[in-house]
Design an enzyme around this catalytic site. Sequence first.
Site, PDB file in Angstrom:
ATOM      1  N   HIS A  96       0.939  -1.296   0.011  1.00  0.00           N
ATOM      2  CA  HIS A  96       0.109   0.033   0.094  1.00  0.00           C
ATOM      3  C   HIS A  96       0.932   1.326  -0.089  1.00  0.00           C
ATOM      4  O   HIS A  96       1.961   1.170   0.575  1.00  0.00           O
ATOM      5  CB  HIS A  96      -0.984  -0.097   1.309  1.00  0.00           C
ATOM      6  CG  HIS A  96      -0.291  -0.244   2.584  1.00  0.00           C
ATOM      7  ND1 HIS A  96       0.088  -1.295   3.260  1.00  0.00           N
ATOM      8  CD2 HIS A  96       0.029   0.691   3.469  1.00  0.00           C
ATOM      9  CE1 HIS A  96       0.592  -0.919   4.292  1.00  0.00           C
ATOM     10  NE2 HIS A  96       0.654   0.066   4.476  1.00  0.00           N
ATOM     11  N   HIS A  98       0.749   5.285   1.157  1.00  0.00           N
ATOM     12  CA  HIS A  98       0.096   6.102   1.974  1.00  0.00           C
ATOM     13  C   HIS A  98       0.118   7.683   1.059  1.00  0.00           C
ATOM     14  O   HIS A  98       1.009   8.134   0.776  1.00  0.00           O
ATOM     15  CB  HIS A  98       0.773   6.520   3.194  1.00  0.00           C
ATOM     16  CG  HIS A  98       0.863   5.562   4.276  1.00  0.00           C
ATOM     17  ND1 HIS A  98      -0.098   5.252   5.234  1.00  0.00           N
ATOM     18  CD2 HIS A  98       1.691   4.395   4.353  1.00  0.00           C
ATOM     19  CE1 HIS A  98       0.136   4.092   5.919  1.00  0.00           C
ATOM     20  NE2 HIS A  98       1.231   3.395   5.403  1.00  0.00           N
TER      21      HIS A  98
END
Length: 130
Positions: A96, A98
């Site tokens: 992922h 951010h």
Amino acid sequence: MCIFCKIANKEIESFVVYEDEKVMAFLDIRPLSKGHTLVIPKEHYENVLEMPSDIAKDLTNAVKIVCEKLKKLGAEGFNIITNVNKVAGQEIMHAHIHVIPRYSEEESKPISFGKPIECDLEEVHKVLKD
Ligand code: 5GP
Ligand code: ZN
């Protein structure tokens, strides 16, 4: 199945900011700033270094789209960060990125993964969802 796979499969609810065939972006449940968004590949890879380059490209494109959306909240800058492995603070072992929007009223310093802010995610989502 990992928690972000469940979010990608809509088995766990999230506030979706952007979605296409390969990628999904949703609000971080413990935001470091208003609109803090996580951009993930729908397919499971442990971290961004494990992703094939075509997925990395899709993810990068989605990050750009998300940044444009976050400007609707008044964001003037962004911290775009990915943590790789536990030693670097990675808690969820599904790749992922951010995207942390930054605002001029804040101190102009790199963001730190400290205390989350108080934020009504539903209100933020109303601005970003379309
Ligand atoms: P990491 O430390 O792995 O880079 O970051 C994981 C992020 O995922 C954290 O910022 C955390 O707040 C967020 N997170 C963890 N569980 C959930 C969840 O169930 N839903 C959402 N929306 N975010 C989550
Ligand atoms: Zn996963």
